[in-house]
Motif scaffolding. Sequence first.
Motif, mmCIF file in Angstrom:
data_model
loop_
_atom_site.group_PDB
_atom_site.id
_atom_site.type_symbol
_atom_site.label_atom_id
_atom_site.label_comp_id
_atom_site.label_asym_id
_atom_site.label_seq_id
_atom_site.Cartn_x
_atom_site.Cartn_y
_atom_site.Cartn_z
ATOM 1 N N GLN A 17 0.821 -1.211 0.000
ATOM 2 C CA GLN A 17 0.000 0.000 0.000
ATOM 3 C C GLN A 17 0.859 1.266 0.000
ATOM 4 O O GLN A 17 0.559 2.231 -0.705
ATOM 5 N N LEU A 18 1.932 1.263 0.786
ATOM 6 C CA LEU A 18 2.807 2.432 0.859
ATOM 7 C C LEU A 18 3.565 2.638 -0.448
ATOM 8 O O LEU A 18 3.711 3.769 -0.920
ATOM 9 N N LEU A 19 4.031 1.558 -1.047
ATOM 10 C CA LEU A 19 4.753 1.670 -2.323
ATOM 11 C C LEU A 19 3.821 2.160 -3.430
ATOM 12 O O LEU A 19 4.239 2.908 -4.323
ATOM 13 N N ALA A 20 2.560 1.754 -3.376
ATOM 14 C CA ALA A 20 1.594 2.149 -4.405
ATOM 15 C C ALA A 20 1.288 3.640 -4.369
ATOM 16 O O ALA A 20 0.753 4.194 -5.326
ATOM 17 N N ARG A 21 1.637 4.322 -3.265
ATOM 18 C CA ARG A 21 1.408 5.765 -3.167
ATOM 19 C C ARG A 21 2.492 6.567 -3.867
ATOM 20 O O ARG A 21 2.360 7.790 -4.034
ATOM 21 N N LEU A 22 3.552 5.914 -4.297
ATOM 22 C CA LEU A 22 4.614 6.616 -5.011
ATOM 23 C C LEU A 22 4.174 6.938 -6.437
ATOM 24 O O LEU A 22 3.421 6.174 -7.051
ATOM 25 N N PRO A 23 4.616 8.079 -7.006
ATOM 26 C CA PRO A 23 4.227 8.449 -8.372
ATOM 27 C C PRO A 23 4.654 7.396 -9.390
ATOM 28 O O PRO A 23 5.786 6.907 -9.362
ATOM 29 N N GLY A 24 3.747 7.028 -10.258
ATOM 30 C CA GLY A 24 4.052 6.095 -11.334
ATOM 31 C C GLY A 24 4.066 4.635 -10.921
ATOM 32 O O GLY A 24 4.380 3.767 -11.737
ATOM 33 N N ILE A 25 3.750 4.356 -9.670
ATOM 34 C CA ILE A 25 3.740 2.970 -9.190
ATOM 35 C C ILE A 25 2.303 2.527 -8.984
ATOM 36 O O ILE A 25 1.600 3.038 -8.114
ATOM 37 N N GLY A 26 1.865 1.574 -9.807
ATOM 38 C CA GLY A 26 0.513 1.041 -9.660
ATOM 39 C C GLY A 26 0.486 -0.084 -8.646
ATOM 40 O O GLY A 26 1.512 -0.466 -8.076
ATOM 41 N N GLU A 27 -0.691 -0.639 -8.432
ATOM 42 C CA GLU A 27 -0.858 -1.678 -7.411
ATOM 43 C C GLU A 27 -0.051 -2.930 -7.743
ATOM 44 O O GLU A 27 0.599 -3.515 -6.865
ATOM 45 N N LYS A 28 -0.037 -3.331 -9.013
ATOM 46 C CA LYS A 28 0.703 -4.540 -9.392
ATOM 47 C C LYS A 28 2.205 -4.326 -9.262
ATOM 48 O O LYS A 28 2.922 -5.204 -8.773
ATOM 49 N N SER A 29 2.671 -3.152 -9.709
ATOM 50 C CA SER A 29 4.100 -2.852 -9.577
ATOM 51 C C SER A 29 4.510 -2.780 -8.112
ATOM 52 O O SER A 29 5.590 -3.245 -7.724
ATOM 53 N N ALA A 30 3.635 -2.194 -7.287
ATOM 54 C CA ALA A 30 3.916 -2.092 -5.857
ATOM 55 C C ALA A 30 4.042 -3.475 -5.229
ATOM 56 O O ALA A 30 4.928 -3.717 -4.396
ATOM 57 N N LEU A 31 3.186 -4.383 -5.636
ATOM 58 C CA LEU A 31 3.237 -5.741 -5.099
ATOM 59 C C LEU A 31 4.521 -6.440 -5.519
ATOM 60 O O LEU A 31 5.167 -7.122 -4.707
ATOM 61 N N ARG A 32 4.936 -6.260 -6.777
ATOM 62 C CA ARG A 32 6.186 -6.869 -7.247
ATOM 63 C C ARG A 32 7.383 -6.329 -6.462
ATOM 64 O O ARG A 32 8.273 -7.082 -6.075
ATOM 65 N N LEU A 33 7.392 -5.008 -6.228
ATOM 66 C CA LEU A 33 8.482 -4.412 -5.459
ATOM 67 C C LEU A 33 8.481 -4.918 -4.017
ATOM 68 O O LEU A 33 9.539 -5.228 -3.448
ATOM 69 N N ALA A 34 7.284 -4.993 -3.423
ATOM 70 C CA ALA A 34 7.188 -5.459 -2.039
ATOM 71 C C ALA A 34 7.680 -6.898 -1.911
ATOM 72 O O ALA A 34 8.417 -7.234 -0.973
#
Length: 209
Positions: A17-34
């Motif tokens: 959820q926190l990563l998804a708040r970054l500009p240009g980061i969608g929910e799927k990208s945030a999950l991959r990063l997490a």
Amino acid sequence: MSEGSGASGDPLRRLTQLLARLPGIGEKSALRLALAIVRSNEAYAHALAETIESAASRMQPCSICRDLAAAEVCEICRDPRRDPSVICVVAQPQDRMAFERAGVFRGRYHVLHGVLDPLAGVGPNELEIDSLLARLRTGEGAKPSPVREIIVATSPNVEGDATALYLAKLLEPLGLSVTRIASGVAVGGELEYADMTTLHRALEDRRAI
């Protein structure tokens, strides 16, 4: 409830959820990063967390150009090899970074931290325009300003053009040469994504506003 806590108690979900708040980061990208972070070794995760905390607490606007820096005055403003007579005005720190990566400009910078956008509630008071005027009137360290040219390097879109025109009218009484980067940068494009050749051509072919 603190920023780092989540109602679900699931740390992976909270990190996503926190990563998804970054500009240009969608929910799927945030999950991959997490997932990449939690699957990494513990030393890397700790180093990443410490670096984020350090950057958030140490980075501050340079007292001269308002770019983000880890000291009161940034490296570029301290560099005696940079030409103090030309200031390139950019909207965001990433635009300054693009020019530095390209290596096409050896003057100084001023970062506005945005562009005029009335629909979004961004007017002159929300930008670093007063600090630019103060810099031009008194120079650095209360010395007479050596600046002879202001290059307005905002992106070639509606907001960027409006900001350039506003600055040109504002700076005209100071007797400075105010120029605008050429249209080598695609209309509607963003400076941070432009390549070295495009940025070089945009600077070389700049025109008076």
